[in-house]
Design an enzyme around this catalytic site. Sequence first.
Site, PDB file in Angstrom:
ATOM      1  N   MET A   1      38.561  36.773  52.140  1.00 48.34           N
ATOM      2  CA  MET A   1      38.734  36.602  50.694  1.00 48.34           C
ATOM      3  C   MET A   1      37.394  36.545  49.961  1.00 48.34           C
ATOM      4  O   MET A   1      36.439  35.931  50.447  1.00 48.34           O
ATOM      5  CB  MET A   1      39.532  35.334  50.408  1.00 48.34           C
ATOM      6  CG  MET A   1      39.999  35.209  48.976  1.00 48.34           C
ATOM      7  SD  MET A   1      40.980  36.635  48.424  1.00 48.34           S
ATOM      8  CE  MET A   1      42.380  36.516  49.541  1.00 48.34           C
TER       9      MET A   1
ATOM     10  N   ASP B   1      33.907  32.653  39.188  1.00 52.88           N
ATOM     11  CA  ASP B   1      34.942  33.445  39.839  1.00 52.88           C
ATOM     12  C   ASP B   1      36.256  33.227  39.083  1.00 52.88           C
ATOM     13  O   ASP B   1      36.333  32.395  38.169  1.00 52.88           O
ATOM     14  CB  ASP B   1      35.054  32.988  41.297  1.00 52.88           C
ATOM     15  CG  ASP B   1      36.121  33.724  42.064  1.00 52.88           C
ATOM     16  OD1 ASP B   1      36.171  34.964  41.974  1.00 52.88           O
ATOM     17  OD2 ASP B   1      36.914  33.063  42.766  1.00 52.88           O
TER      18      ASP B   1
ATOM     19  N   ASP C   1      34.906  30.098  45.178  1.00 55.05           N
ATOM     20  CA  ASP C   1      35.631  29.419  46.255  1.00 55.05           C
ATOM     21  C   ASP C   1      35.574  30.179  47.568  1.00 55.05           C
ATOM     22  O   ASP C   1      36.256  29.806  48.527  1.00 55.05           O
ATOM     23  CB  ASP C   1      37.101  29.205  45.855  1.00 55.05           C
ATOM     24  CG  ASP C   1      37.856  30.524  45.734  1.00 55.05           C
ATOM     25  OD1 ASP C   1      37.440  31.372  44.915  1.00 55.05           O
ATOM     26  OD2 ASP C   1      38.862  30.717  46.443  1.00 55.05           O
TER      27      ASP C   1
ATOM     28  N   ALA D   1      40.301  33.755  40.599  1.00 49.82           N
ATOM     29  CA  ALA D   1      41.338  33.118  41.430  1.00 49.82           C
ATOM     30  C   ALA D   1      40.725  32.048  42.328  1.00 49.82           C
ATOM     31  O   ALA D   1      39.752  32.296  43.037  1.00 49.82           O
ATOM     32  CB  ALA D   1      42.054  34.157  42.275  1.00 49.82           C
TER      33      ALA D   1
ATOM     34  N   ARG E   1      30.912  42.132  46.241  1.00 50.69           N
ATOM     35  CA  ARG E   1      30.448  41.018  47.059  1.00 50.69           C
ATOM     36  C   ARG E   1      30.471  41.384  48.551  1.00 50.69           C
ATOM     37  O   ARG E   1      31.345  42.138  48.969  1.00 50.69           O
ATOM     38  CB  ARG E   1      31.374  39.809  46.851  1.00 50.69           C
ATOM     39  CG  ARG E   1      31.452  39.325  45.427  1.00 50.69           C
ATOM     40  CD  ARG E   1      32.663  38.446  45.284  1.00 50.69           C
ATOM     41  NE  ARG E   1      32.752  37.891  43.938  1.00 50.69           N
ATOM     42  CZ  ARG E   1      33.810  37.221  43.494  1.00 50.69           C
ATOM     43  NH1 ARG E   1      34.850  37.041  44.275  1.00 50.69           N
ATOM     44  NH2 ARG E   1      33.829  36.733  42.275  1.00 50.69           N
TER      45      ARG E   1
ATOM     46  N   ALA F   1      45.164  36.799  56.236  1.00 53.25           N
ATOM     47  CA  ALA F   1      44.877  37.460  54.967  1.00 53.25           C
ATOM     48  C   ALA F   1      43.778  36.743  54.198  1.00 53.25           C
ATOM     49  O   ALA F   1      43.002  37.369  53.477  1.00 53.25           O
ATOM     50  CB  ALA F   1      46.147  37.534  54.115  1.00 53.25           C
TER      51      ALA F   1
ATOM     52  N   HIS G   1      38.398  44.344  51.773  1.00 55.21           N
ATOM     53  CA  HIS G   1      39.174  43.261  52.376  1.00 55.21           C
ATOM     54  C   HIS G   1      40.174  43.845  53.386  1.00 55.21           C
ATOM     55  O   HIS G   1      40.287  43.348  54.517  1.00 55.21           O
ATOM     56  CB  HIS G   1      39.905  42.502  51.264  1.00 55.21           C
ATOM     57  CG  HIS G   1      40.589  41.251  51.697  1.00 55.21           C
ATOM     58  ND1 HIS G   1      40.438  40.055  51.044  1.00 55.21           N
ATOM     59  CD2 HIS G   1      41.441  40.987  52.721  1.00 55.21           C
ATOM     60  CE1 HIS G   1      41.161  39.121  51.640  1.00 55.21           C
ATOM     61  NE2 HIS G   1      41.791  39.670  52.666  1.00 55.21           N
TER      62      HIS G   1
ATOM     63  N   LYS H   1      38.987  44.519  47.230  1.00 54.07           N
ATOM     64  CA  LYS H   1      40.261  44.572  47.945  1.00 54.07           C
ATOM     65  C   LYS H   1      40.330  45.685  48.986  1.00 54.07           C
ATOM     66  O   LYS H   1      40.933  45.505  50.044  1.00 54.07           O
ATOM     67  CB  LYS H   1      41.418  44.662  46.943  1.00 54.07           C
ATOM     68  CG  LYS H   1      41.448  43.515  45.936  1.00 54.07           C
ATOM     69  CD  LYS H   1      41.266  42.147  46.598  1.00 54.07           C
ATOM     70  CE  LYS H   1      41.178  41.024  45.597  1.00 54.07           C
ATOM     71  NZ  LYS H   1      40.757  39.745  46.193  1.00 54.07           N
TER      72      LYS H   1
END
Length: 275
Positions: A52, A15, A189, A17, A163, A48, A59, A56
């Site tokens: 994650m 990944d 993460d 970030a 994902r 927010a 999200h 986006k």
Amino acid sequence: MNYQQPRQLQAAILDWAGTVVDFGSFAPTQIFVEAFAEFGVEVSLAEARGPMGMGKWDHIRTLCNVVEIAERYRAAFGRLPTDDDVTAIYERFMPLQIAKIAEHSALIPGALDTITSLRNQGLKIGSCSGYPAVVMEKVVQLAERNGYVADHVVATDEVPNGRPYPAQALANVIALGISDVAACVKVDDTTPGILEGRSAGMWTVALTCSGNALGLTYAQFKALPAEQLAKERVRIAQLFEGSRPHYLIDTINELPAVIDDINARLKRGETPQGV
């Protein structure tokens, strides 16, 4: 011709970030807060962070489905957010994200040496992210300036489904010429990123402290008292439990020892799907 189970790992799919760059995964989360604020809707940093790892747009849609956030939207606009509203927020999110990505582009301390170590063991380095291609282009450029170049990059909008679907991880397998998904380890993460690796049939490693789940800067992480850090590790392990990662480690810098362990398991005939 008979099936030959791999005897060692061939690739690590990383990944971005919270894994290789941006300790604490602040670049995407803070921008969600700012994008919603421009529509007069308050979203906390903790809220927010919830979805994650997803693409986006998805999200934002997931955030808009949260009852409390949906009610704040209703209070501002007199109705619940539609997909068109999600797109409007997304279209505001994107330029904010592109403009501010450099503020959180630093490599995670030690990551470059760790990745060099993986390459020295013969592993190819694939990568994927919840960022769309237009953002990934800038992320990749900034990382290259800091010395990190992945062998392949797959953005969330370059596959039919992001994902937690396995498409991005599998696109790396194809591009890197990997012979077997069991010869890959997915490092992430977030829960959607671990589910991505699991669904792709790979070994999976969840990062507990460098990314979204802990949500601290590197300095804050290093300053945490040992007792508090131990409690945080337990809390974060529970968050990951449903996605069933094969390993939990603090940061990518513990990955080489995990690679050694996976290689030993492969030599014993173990597979990621069987665990």
